[in-house]
Enzyme design. Sequence first.
Site, short mmCIF file in Angstrom:
data_model
loop_
_atom_site.label_atom_id
_atom_site.label_comp_id
_atom_site.label_asym_id
_atom_site.label_seq_id
_atom_site.Cartn_x
_atom_site.Cartn_y
_atom_site.Cartn_z
N ALA A 1 47.24 2.23 18.13
CA ALA A 1 46.45 0.91 17.57
C ALA A 1 47.03 1.08 16.55
O ALA A 1 46.97 1.72 15.01
CB ALA A 1 45.52 0.39 17.90
N ASP A 2 47.10 -0.25 15.85
CA ASP A 2 47.08 -0.50 14.57
C ASP A 2 45.81 -1.86 14.15
O ASP A 2 46.02 -2.43 14.73
CB ASP A 2 48.54 -0.87 13.57
CG ASP A 2 48.52 -1.14 12.34
OD1 ASP A 2 48.48 -0.31 11.71
OD2 ASP A 2 48.74 -1.81 12.20
#
EC number: 3.6.1.9
Length: 202
Positions: free
Chosen positions: A73-74
């Site tokens: 994820a970011d």
Amino acid sequence: MQAEDLKLILASTSPRRRELLGRFGLPFEVLGVEVEEVPRCGEAAEDYVRRVASDKSARGQSMAPSDAAVLAADTEVVLDGQIFGKPQGAEHAREMLGRLSGRTHEVLSAVSLRRGDCHWQALSVSRVRFRDLGLEEIDAYWASGEPADKAGAYAIQGRGELFVAELQGSFSGVMGLPLLETARLLRHLGLGTARLLAGAAP
């Protein structure tokens, strides 16, 4: 697919993401990955956060066993189209929080899941409104050490919540791993919501 047959890897050493994924009660391993996190010229914030999450999962997949599912994820804070990364120091944090003060910004969290040749993505967009912040408060918050490694120089799950006047969207997404979107991606691995809810029970 049986949960015990699934090898799930979180391509992140973030304590927040580890905590959030752990709420599903699924066994998983943690793998640290490094990718370039620099926006390209003219790249929109949504495209950037999706690309970085994708790069992280691809990097993790290249390091993981071939049968593993890799999740990454970011998360980025965005104001007026500008991406706010992690503060480089006290002055940078003061500048970011000063700009966020009294205004509404977006928090974009992209999630990327890979297994074999398959790749799935999801995006969470939340809107966060800060109350007006005083310089003394900002300096005291920086001195606490909490904002040093956080996008936008604040942690909503910690003392930074004291800045938040209103949240529209996903609390877990602002933390770094939106649970609803992550659960939807895990369905591709045969892990339905009922299984995740059962797994999270004590």
